[in-house]
Scaffold this active site. Structure first.
Site, mmCIF file in Angstrom:
data_model
loop_
_atom_site.group_PDB
_atom_site.id
_atom_site.type_symbol
_atom_site.label_atom_id
_atom_site.label_comp_id
_atom_site.label_asym_id
_atom_site.label_seq_id
_atom_site.Cartn_x
_atom_site.Cartn_y
_atom_site.Cartn_z
ATOM 1 N N HIS A 38 0.826 -1.209 0.000
ATOM 2 C CA HIS A 38 0.000 0.000 0.000
ATOM 3 C C HIS A 38 0.857 1.255 0.000
ATOM 4 O O HIS A 38 2.004 1.237 0.457
ATOM 5 C CB HIS A 38 -0.890 0.025 1.249
ATOM 6 C CG HIS A 38 -2.134 -0.784 1.114
ATOM 7 N ND1 HIS A 38 -3.301 -0.454 1.752
ATOM 8 C CD2 HIS A 38 -2.401 -1.906 0.412
ATOM 9 C CE1 HIS A 38 -4.240 -1.339 1.462
ATOM 10 N NE2 HIS A 38 -3.714 -2.231 0.645
ATOM 11 N N GLU A 107 -6.561 -0.727 -5.677
ATOM 12 C CA GLU A 107 -7.477 0.099 -4.907
ATOM 13 C C GLU A 107 -7.129 1.569 -5.166
ATOM 14 O O GLU A 107 -5.955 1.935 -5.214
ATOM 15 C CB GLU A 107 -7.351 -0.177 -3.412
ATOM 16 C CG GLU A 107 -7.702 -1.581 -2.983
ATOM 17 C CD GLU A 107 -7.429 -1.793 -1.502
ATOM 18 O OE1 GLU A 107 -8.155 -1.216 -0.684
ATOM 19 O OE2 GLU A 107 -6.470 -2.512 -1.179
#
Length: 321
Positions: A38, A107
């Site tokens: 991430h 995402e």
């Protein structure tokens, strides 16, 4: 027997701590490990987002047995598929064949940072499909040129290629992603014990291949403290993939989960030190047909007691499944 793994959550610990955690997970007897990739945590309360690939390189040198895997990397926005192939081949060499490359369509939380916008899920899956093909081709060590709809590759080649390429895992959430996984994946990845996804994968060519799930839990001898921590750091998960993939910032996740109560989180995440509750949650994956299950201990500062409990109590109980 289902293999039980340990998750290095880059959203809740710094890089040195993550390496220490996986070293202890190897010692505790976990069958494999995975790492999130991430650029932001889901919630500011988690507080971290180190570069997963640097952590993997350090982990490959600090461990000797435990397999490593991205869960998952998006090879279409922050990273070009050529760069992902080079990184994966390098980690496979550093770990002496212990690496698996988990891929997903991404995402918005992590990919918006490069300013390319956020297309529809259908487009993102088409990009993943194309990227997986490029990565596979590069793992041969040959020159690769591709002029596709989404990616241009001009005379790319990997000069350090492992004898055994990293197996490809592809994350799925519906029929279209299962079709992509059926074409390219050596294993399926998903976060829910959904037998329908496994059946769709089988129908698209995945029959007989491993399938990996993930189970969050929050161990603590004080159940109330565990519930509070799970709510503080993991209530974002209640939104589901279709919502979570679209949100761009931790503040968005905070707003989307503002009305999620601690008792709501406790219904979906085993909290406390009740080993039977974790076993029953894991059983749903086993009964659905999963071969691998990665556990997530919520709370970066609470890994050491969890790993001791896992070694002495939880892992033996899960082996009985």
């Amino acid at each position: 027997m289902t293999h039980i793994g340990y998750t290095m959550m880059t959203e809740q610990a710094g890089p040195r701590e993550l390496v220490g955690h996986v070293v202890e997970a190897e010692r505790a007897g976990f069958d494999f490990s995975v790492i999130s990739d991430h650029s932001f945590p889901w919630l500011s309360s988690q507080g971290h987002a180190p570069y997963a690939w640097s952590v993997l390189g350090a982990a490959a040198q600090a461990t000797t047995r435990i397999p490593l895997m991205t869960y998952v990397t998006c090879p279409t926005f922050r990273y070009h598929p050529v760069v992902v192939a080079q990184k994966a081949a390098t980690v496979q060499l550093l770990s002496e064949g212990r690496f698996r490359l988990g891929l997903g369509s991404g995402e918005n939380l992590n990919e918006h940072v490069i300013g390319r916008g956020w297309p529809s899920a259908r487009v993102r899956l088409a990009m993943l499909d194309e990227a997986a093909e490029i990565i596979r081709a590069l793992f041969t060590g040959e020159y690769v040129t591709r002029h596709g709809r989404h990616f241009q590759v001009d005379g790319a080649r990997l000069w350090d290629v492992p004898d055994t390429p990293p197996p490809l895992g592809i994350a799925v959430s519906g029929p279209r992603s299962c079709a992509v996984a059926g074409r390219h994946a050596d294993l399926l990845i998903t976060t829910q014990p959904d037998r329908g996804l496994l059946d769709a994968f089988d129908a698209q060519g995945g029959a007989g291949k491993p399938r990996m799930g993930q189970l969050p839990l929050c161990y603590d001898t004080d159940r109330n403290a565990a519930v509070a921590r799970a709510h503080g750091q993991f209530r974002w998960a209640s939104g589901g993939w279709r919502v979570n993939a679209e949100l761009a910032l931790p503040t968005s996740f905070a707003q989307a989960s503002a009305h999620t109560r601690p008792e709501d989180v406790a219904k979906t995440i085993p909290c406390g030190d009740d080993v039977d509750a974790v076993v029953e949650a894991a059983r749903r994956f086993v009964d659905a047909g999963f071969t691998d299950l990665a556990l997530v201990q919520v709370g970066g500062d609470h890994q050491a007691p969890f790993l001791r409990w896992a070694e002495t109590t939880l892992l033996p109980a899960l082996r009985d499944l």
